[in-house]
Motif scaffolding. Structure first.
Motif, PDB file in Angstrom:
ATOM      1  N   ARG A 119       8.158  -0.904  11.027  1.00 11.88           N
ATOM      2  CA  ARG A 119       9.035   0.237  10.738  1.00 11.88           C
ATOM      3  C   ARG A 119      10.473  -0.224  10.518  1.00 11.88           C
ATOM      4  N   HIS A 120      10.880  -1.234  11.267  1.00  7.91           N
ATOM      5  CA  HIS A 120      12.234  -1.765  11.074  1.00  7.91           C
ATOM      6  C   HIS A 120      12.371  -2.444   9.715  1.00  7.91           C
ATOM      7  N   HIS A 121      11.441  -3.334   9.393  1.00  5.89           N
ATOM      8  CA  HIS A 121      11.563  -4.118   8.170  1.00  5.89           C
ATOM      9  C   HIS A 121      11.275  -3.293   6.913  1.00  5.89           C
ATOM     10  N   LEU A 122      10.331  -2.363   7.006  1.00  8.90           N
ATOM     11  CA  LEU A 122       9.885  -1.648   5.808  1.00  8.90           C
ATOM     12  C   LEU A 122      10.541  -0.286   5.642  1.00  8.90           C
ATOM     13  N   LEU A 172       7.998 -11.656  11.356  1.00 12.02           N
ATOM     14  CA  LEU A 172       8.910 -11.928  10.245  1.00 12.02           C
ATOM     15  C   LEU A 172       8.165 -11.903   8.912  1.00 12.02           C
ATOM     16  N   LEU A 173       6.844 -12.041   8.971  1.00 14.26           N
ATOM     17  CA  LEU A 173       6.035 -11.871   7.758  1.00 14.26           C
ATOM     18  C   LEU A 173       6.256 -10.492   7.149  1.00 14.26           C
ATOM     19  N   LEU A 174       6.510  -9.515   8.004  1.00  9.87           N
ATOM     20  CA  LEU A 174       6.687  -8.146   7.530  1.00  9.87           C
ATOM     21  C   LEU A 174       8.058  -7.923   6.900  1.00  9.87           C
ATOM     22  N   ALA A 175       8.928  -8.917   6.997  1.00 12.61           N
ATOM     23  CA  ALA A 175      10.262  -8.799   6.405  1.00 12.61           C
ATOM     24  C   ALA A 175      10.268  -9.149   4.923  1.00 12.61           C
ATOM     25  N   ILE A 176       9.163  -9.671   4.428  1.00 12.31           N
ATOM     26  CA  ILE A 176       9.076  -9.994   3.001  1.00 12.31           C
ATOM     27  C   ILE A 176       9.156  -8.701   2.201  1.00 12.31           C
ATOM     28  N   ARG A 177      10.079  -8.626   1.269  1.00  8.45           N
ATOM     29  CA  ARG A 177      10.374  -7.376   0.577  1.00  8.45           C
ATOM     30  C   ARG A 177       9.243  -6.891  -0.321  1.00  8.45           C
ATOM     31  N   SER A 178       8.716  -7.770  -1.135  1.00  6.62           N
ATOM     32  CA  SER A 178       7.688  -7.377  -2.102  1.00  6.62           C
ATOM     33  C   SER A 178       6.374  -7.078  -1.393  1.00  6.62           C
ATOM     34  N   PRO A 179       5.824  -5.853  -1.541  1.00  9.47           N
ATOM     35  CA  PRO A 179       4.549  -5.543  -0.889  1.00  9.47           C
ATOM     36  C   PRO A 179       3.432  -6.496  -1.317  1.00  9.47           C
ATOM     37  N   ALA A 180       3.379  -6.816  -2.607  1.00  7.25           N
ATOM     38  CA  ALA A 180       2.314  -7.695  -3.105  1.00  7.25           C
ATOM     39  C   ALA A 180       2.421  -9.079  -2.479  1.00  7.25           C
ATOM     40  N   VAL A 181       3.645  -9.614  -2.459  1.00  6.09           N
ATOM     41  CA  VAL A 181       3.837 -10.954  -1.880  1.00  6.09           C
ATOM     42  C   VAL A 181       3.578 -10.920  -0.382  1.00  6.09           C
ATOM     43  N   ARG A 182       4.081  -9.891   0.292  1.00  6.31           N
ATOM     44  CA  ARG A 182       3.924  -9.785   1.741  1.00  6.31           C
ATOM     45  C   ARG A 182       2.445  -9.747   2.127  1.00  6.31           C
ATOM     46  N   ARG A 183       1.688  -8.911   1.453  1.00  6.97           N
ATOM     47  CA  ARG A 183       0.276  -8.788   1.806  1.00  6.97           C
ATOM     48  C   ARG A 183      -0.509 -10.025   1.402  1.00  6.97           C
ATOM     49  N   THR A 184      -0.118 -10.648   0.312  1.00  9.46           N
ATOM     50  CA  THR A 184      -0.782 -11.894  -0.091  1.00  9.46           C
ATOM     51  C   THR A 184      -0.557 -12.974   0.960  1.00  9.46           C
ATOM     52  N   VAL A 234      -4.954  -9.581  11.085  1.00 15.42           N
ATOM     53  CA  VAL A 234      -5.556  -8.421  10.426  1.00 15.42           C
ATOM     54  C   VAL A 234      -4.864  -7.149  10.913  1.00 15.42           C
ATOM     55  N   GLY A 235      -4.507  -7.113  12.199  1.00 21.09           N
ATOM     56  CA  GLY A 235      -3.745  -5.984  12.725  1.00 21.09           C
ATOM     57  C   GLY A 235      -2.384  -5.858  12.063  1.00 21.09           C
ATOM     58  N   PHE A 236      -1.754  -6.995  11.729  1.00 18.97           N
ATOM     59  CA  PHE A 236      -0.490  -6.963  11.000  1.00 18.97           C
ATOM     60  C   PHE A 236      -0.676  -6.288   9.648  1.00 18.97           C
ATOM     61  N   LEU A 237      -1.762  -6.644   8.969  1.00 13.27           N
ATOM     62  CA  LEU A 237      -2.032  -6.052   7.661  1.00 13.27           C
ATOM     63  C   LEU A 237      -2.235  -4.547   7.791  1.00 13.27           C
ATOM     64  N   LEU A 238      -2.924  -4.123   8.816  1.00 13.67           N
ATOM     65  CA  LEU A 238      -3.106  -2.688   9.054  1.00 13.67           C
ATOM     66  C   LEU A 238      -1.766  -1.993   9.319  1.00 13.67           C
ATOM     67  N   ALA A 239      -0.901  -2.650  10.086  1.00 14.11           N
ATOM     68  CA  ALA A 239       0.415  -2.071  10.355  1.00 14.11           C
ATOM     69  C   ALA A 239       1.201  -1.899   9.069  1.00 14.11           C
ATOM     70  N   ASP A 240       1.140  -2.889   8.194  1.00 17.71           N
ATOM     71  CA  ASP A 240       1.791  -2.807   6.888  1.00 17.71           C
ATOM     72  C   ASP A 240       1.268  -1.604   6.110  1.00 17.71           C
ATOM     73  N   LEU A 241      -0.051  -1.464   6.051  1.00 19.00           N
ATOM     74  CA  LEU A 241      -0.654  -0.370   5.298  1.00 19.00           C
ATOM     75  C   LEU A 241      -0.327   0.985   5.918  1.00 19.00           C
ATOM     76  N   MET A 242      -0.279   1.041   7.241  1.00 19.72           N
ATOM     77  CA  MET A 242       0.017   2.312   7.900  1.00 19.72           C
ATOM     78  C   MET A 242       1.452   2.747   7.631  1.00 19.72           C
ATOM     79  N   VAL A 243       2.396   1.841   7.838  1.00 20.27           N
ATOM     80  CA  VAL A 243       3.805   2.178   7.638  1.00 20.27           C
ATOM     81  C   VAL A 243       4.095   2.484   6.174  1.00 20.27           C
ATOM     82  N   SER A 244       3.368   1.827   5.280  1.00 19.42           N
ATOM     83  CA  SER A 244       3.562   2.055   3.841  1.00 19.42           C
ATOM     84  C   SER A 244       2.868   3.308   3.348  1.00 19.42           C
ATOM     85  N   GLY A 245       2.139   3.991   4.225  1.00 15.67           N
ATOM     86  CA  GLY A 245       1.486   5.240   3.849  1.00 15.67           C
ATOM     87  C   GLY A 245       0.130   5.088   3.200  1.00 15.67           C
ATOM     88  N   GLN A 246      -0.404   3.868   3.168  1.00 14.17           N
ATOM     89  CA  GLN A 246      -1.676   3.644   2.489  1.00 14.17           C
ATOM     90  C   GLN A 246      -2.863   4.258   3.239  1.00 14.17           C
TER      91      GLN A 246
END
Length: 406
Positions: A91-94, A183-195, A231-243
């Motif tokens: 939530r902080h980074h995104l 800090l992985l979640l601080a990567i700005r580009s969603p595509a790059v971050r998830r990759t 994998v939980g990090f990836l889920l957090a990314d998707l949740m915060v991003s609204g996916q």
């Protein structure tokens, strides 16, 4: 993903959260994880106490394979931990929300988790000494190592005080690294971050278990299980991003259902022998690579499915899932020390049915006892202000005592 809080009775046993942080699907996943682990240990304990009635079915029997795979509930716990701990950082980074205070983060882990854990471990120590006649001098080093979360590192075996503590040692190793891993979640580009996160899951799936296999002291460490937290990090990314808020579909339920036999077959090594040669590491690689992603499908279905989502949001399910820490700490101790009462309860002579009868008796018992511990010990520790309140109470009592002494 939000829902009204629990009915009045169940609310007494619910986790202490704000409305904004309560996500019922998360506690629903915890319910699945803890029930799988209980089934695994129930079957093992019954088989050792009454092998005539409860010896595991013939290897290859579907029920046997499913029960063996119940231990994978721990991996599901790891994924949920990765999700929950990554969320405030995501939530902080995104979303630009306030940064996470590392002092508050570590203090919260200490005040929230340590009192229940220490109390259970000391209680198990006393149980072994008083009831089972074990030597306190011989057990004391194991208790200390367990309380410091280094038993597996020191002794290369599960804690002799409470064997389920091995996974909590892995959790602590993860907690210590979270502020830097996120800090992985601080990567700005969603595509790059998830990759990058996906690549990290693949890399840790392949390299981590190999490194952990170098020494038995490393076998049950974060090296072996880091991919599940990621994998939980990836889920957090998707949740915060609204996916995860997209329309639900029965397709996700079908996908989750399809993963169950795949998880069982890969975990037990059954079935893959017909796909992969047994004299190569290909079978092991297939399991290590596939299992985190199969779990991810189940977790996505928890949010995006129709049937699974509805089940995981049932108040009783979320309430029991919210007590999973207490249940996990106590369940195997309770089974080990009470199954002598019910071990001969096998009315049908059919393994699956008799095991179901045992489950109908023992699971409510385990949950009920754990619920009492949850209400008396764990739930009060969920109040962030309890250390300050305790300090104020001690100061007040000290002053009263001093005044009386005058």
């Amino acid at each position: 993903m939000q829902q009204d809080r629990h009915p009045r009775f169940l609310a007494r046993f619910s986790r202490v959260t704000t409305r904004e942080t309560f996500v019922p699907e998360v506690d629903g996943l915890r319910f699945l994880a803890v029930m799988a682990v209980i089934a695994f240990h129930l079957a093992i304990n019954l088989a050792s106490r009454n092998p005539t009635a409860f010896a595991y079915p013939v290897p290859g029997d579907p029920l046997h394979l499913a029960l063996r795979s119940g231990e994978l509930g721990v991996q599901l716990f790891f994924i949920v931990s990765g999700l929950v701990l990554a969320l405030p950082f995501a939530r902080h980074h995104l979303l630009g929300e306030r940064p996470v205070s590392l002092r508050a983060y570590f203090l919260r882990r200490l005040t929230r988790l340590e009192p229940p854990y220490a109390l259970v471990m000391i209680g198990c120590f006393l149980l072994l000494v008083v009831v089972h006649g074990r030597s306190p001098a011989a057990l004391a080093p194991h208790l200390l190592a367990s309380l410091l979360y280094v038993h597996d590192l020191v002794y290369a075996r599960d804690s002799v005080i409470n064997n389920v503590a091995w996974s909590l040692e892995v959790e602590i190793q993860f907690y210590l690294l979270v502020p830097w891993l996120t800090l992985l979640l601080a990567i700005r580009s969603p595509a790059v971050r998830r990759t990058v996160i996906v690549a990290a899951v693949v890399l840790t799936s392949l390299v981590g278990p190999q490194l952990a296999g170098v020494s038995p002291h490393l076998e049950n460490t974060l090296l072996r299980f880091a991919q599940y937290f990621l994998v939980g990090f990836l889920l957090a990314d998707l949740m915060v991003s609204g996916q995860l808020r997209r329309p639900r579909s029965l397709l996700w339920d079908a996908l989750a259902l399809a993963t169950v036999p795949l998880v069982v077959l890969l975990h037990t090594g059954t079935g893959v022998a017909t796909w992969l040669p047994s004299d190569t590491p290909a079978r092991w690689v297939a399991a290590e690579l596939a299992l985190p992603w199969l779990f991810l499908v189940v977790c996505l279905a928890a949010f995006r499915g129709v049937v699974l989502n509805a089940f995981l949001r049932v108040p009783l399910v979320t309430t029991v899932g919210g007590m999973c820490y207490s249940i996990y700490l106590l369940h195997n101790v309770l089974l080990n020390n009470t199954l002598f009462v019910t071990k001969d309860l096998a009315p049908t002579g059919v393994y699956g049915l008799d095991l179901a009868v045992q489950a109908l008796v023992m699971v409510p018992f385990v949950v009920a006892v754990s619920a009492v511990f949850f209400v008396l010990v764990e739930r009060p520790c969920m109040d962030r202000t309890w250390p300050q309140r305790l300090r104020a109470w001690v100061v007040a009592r000290t002053r009263v005592t001093a005044d009386v002494g005058r």
